[in-house]
Write an enzyme that holds these catalytic residues in place. Structure first.
Site, PDB file in Angstrom:
ATOM      1  CG  ASP A   1      -2.005   1.002   1.145  1.00 56.58           C
ATOM      2  OD1 ASP A   1      -2.312   1.470   0.029  1.00 56.58           O
ATOM      3  OD2 ASP A   1      -2.569   1.355   2.198  1.00 56.58           O
TER       4      ASP A   1
ATOM      5  CG  ASN B   1      -7.447  -2.389  -5.082  1.00 55.73           C
ATOM      6  OD1 ASN B   1      -6.531  -3.164  -4.853  1.00 55.73           O
ATOM      7  ND2 ASN B   1      -7.772  -1.431  -4.225  1.00 55.73           N
TER       8      ASN B   1
HETATM    9  C1  FPP Z   1      -1.876   0.023  -3.450  1.00 61.71           C
HETATM   10  O1  FPP Z   1      -1.502   1.381  -3.472  1.00 61.71           O
HETATM   11  C2  FPP Z   1      -1.511  -0.633  -4.708  1.00 61.71           C
HETATM   12  C3  FPP Z   1      -2.398  -1.103  -5.632  1.00 61.71           C
HETATM   13  C4  FPP Z   1      -3.857  -1.013  -5.437  1.00 61.71           C
HETATM   14  C5  FPP Z   1      -1.959  -1.741  -6.906  1.00 61.71           C
HETATM   15  C6  FPP Z   1      -0.646  -2.494  -6.843  1.00 61.71           C
HETATM   16  C7  FPP Z   1      -0.417  -3.234  -8.113  1.00 61.71           C
HETATM   17  C8  FPP Z   1       0.545  -2.983  -9.013  1.00 61.71           C
HETATM   18  C9  FPP Z   1       1.577  -1.947  -8.806  1.00 61.71           C
HETATM   19  C10 FPP Z   1       0.546  -3.754 -10.313  1.00 61.71           C
HETATM   20  C11 FPP Z   1       1.741  -4.587 -10.617  1.00 61.71           C
HETATM   21  C12 FPP Z   1       2.369  -5.227  -9.413  1.00 61.71           C
HETATM   22  C13 FPP Z   1       2.951  -6.456  -9.400  1.00 61.71           C
HETATM   23  C14 FPP Z   1       3.668  -6.911  -8.158  1.00 61.71           C
HETATM   24  C15 FPP Z   1       2.930  -7.396 -10.539  1.00 61.71           C
HETATM   25  P1  FPP Z   1      -2.606   2.527  -3.490  1.00 61.71           P
HETATM   26  O2  FPP Z   1      -2.899   2.906  -4.891  1.00 61.71           O
HETATM   27  O3  FPP Z   1      -3.818   2.090  -2.709  1.00 61.71           O
HETATM   28  O4  FPP Z   1      -1.834   3.660  -2.737  1.00 61.71           O
HETATM   29  P2  FPP Z   1      -2.467   4.880  -1.942  1.00 61.71           P
HETATM   30  O5  FPP Z   1      -3.141   4.309  -0.718  1.00 61.71           O
HETATM   31  O6  FPP Z   1      -1.265   5.687  -1.591  1.00 61.71           O
HETATM   32  O7  FPP Z   1      -3.412   5.605  -2.870  1.00 61.71           O
END
Ligand code: FPP
Length: 232
Positions: free
Chosen positions: A12, A60
Site C-alpha cells: 500500500d 480496487n
Molecule cells: C496500493 O496502493 C496498490 C495497488 C492497489 C496496486 C498495486 C499493483 C501494481 C503496482 C501492479 C503490478 C504489481 C505487481 C507486483 C505485478 P494505493 O494505490 O492504494 O496507494 P495509496 O493508498 O497511496 O493511494
C-alpha cells in the site's frame, strides 16, 4: 533466527508516493512494481518458501478506468518480462483471485506464466481480483459440491492458498493498520507488521527488520507455555 515459511505483503502507498512527488498515480504503481520485483528476489534469497502479494483486490476494481488500464498494463509487463525469471530462479508463480474480473489477455498471460514456472517448491502467489470473503465463499461452495464435510481443514485446502504453508507473517506498508479483505481465513494466527513507509520506499533492510521482529515474537497460538503451570 526463526524464519517465517509464508510471508504476505500488502503493497500500500503507491498512489501517495507518486502524489508526494507531483507524479501521476501510475508512476507510483510502476515504482511499486519495480520495488516488489527486487524485494521478492531478496525474500526468496532469505530462504522463505512462499510469498503472497496483494496486487489488486476485488474492491480496487472499482477504481477509475484510467488507473485500472494502467495497472493491467503493468500486469502484462510483469507476466511477459519478469515471470519467466522467477521460474529460472526456482519459484513457481500462481495467480490467486478471480481472473474473470480482469481483461482476457491479462488472464491468459497469467495462466501462461503459471504453466511456464510450474514444478518448483517455492511459490509466489500474486493476488489479482482477489477478495478474502469471496475466496472463502467460493471455497466453501466447492467443498459442499464435492460432497466432503465442511471443516476447517477441508475449507483451508479449498482456499486459493490451499497446499501452501500456513501464513506466518503479514506486512502492510503505507501507514494503514487493517487487512482490507486480504487472506481473512489464513491470517488467523499470522504475526502482523505495519510499516509507516509507502511501498516504493520499503527497502530490503525494512524487510529484514520485520523478519527480526517476527523472530522475537512469542507465538503461543492461544495456548500457554508448559513451564507456566496453572496453580489453583
Ligand atoms: C496500493 O496502493 C496498490 C495497488 C492497489 C496496486 C498495486 C499493483 C501494481 C503496482 C501492479 C503490478 C504489481 C505487481 C507486483 C505485478 P494505493 O494505490 O492504494 O496507494 P495509496 O493508498 O497511496 O493511494
Amino acid at each position: 533466527m526463526t524464519l517465517p515459511e509464508h510471508v504476505a505483503i500488502i503493497m500500500d502507498g503507491n498512489g501517495r508516493w507518486a502524489q508526494k512527488r507531483m507524479l501521476p498515480r501510475l508512476a507510483g504503481h510502476r515504482a511499486g512494481m519495480k520495488r516488489m520485483i527486487a524485494l521478492a528476489d531478496h525474500i526468496f534469497s532469505c530462504d522463505i518458501r512462499c510469498l503472497t502479494i496483494f496486487a489488486l483486490s476485488t474492491e480496487n476494481l472499482g477504481r477509475p478506468r484510467e488507473e485500472l488500464e494502467g495497472l493491467f498494463d503493468l500486469f502484462r509487463e510483469y507476466f511477459t518480462e519478469y515471470a519467466a525469471k522467477l521460474g529460472k530462479g526456482g519459484v513457481s508463480l500462481r495467480v490467486i483471485g478471480d481472473l474473470s474480473l480482469v481483461p482476457e489477455d491479462v488472464a491468459r498471460l497469467a495462466k501462461e506464466s503459471e504453466r511456464e514456472t510450474a514444478g518448483h517448491d517455492r511459490f509466489l502467489l500474486l493476488a489479482i481480483g482477489y477478495g478474502g470473503r469471496r475466496d472463502i465463499v467460493r471455497a466453501a461452495n466447492a467443498v459442499v459440491a464435492s460432497g466432503c464435510a465442511l471443516t476447517e481443514d477441508s475449507l483451508a485446502s479449498a482456499l486459493s492458498t490451499g497446499g501452501m504453508p500456513a501464513l506466518d507473517l503479514l506486512i502492510r506498508t503505507g501507514k494503514e493498520q487493517r487487512l482490507s479483505n486480504f487472506l481473512l481465513f489464513e491470517a488467523a494466527y499470522a504475526e502482523l507488521v505495519f510499516s509507516e513507509k509507502l511501498f516504493p520506499d520499503f527497502t530490503d533492510k525494512d524487510f529484514d527488520r520485520a523478519l527480526r521482529g517476527y523472530a522475537g515474537r512469542d507465538r503461543r497460538f492461544g495456548k500457554i507455555h508448559s513451564d507456566q503451570p496453572c496453580k489453583r
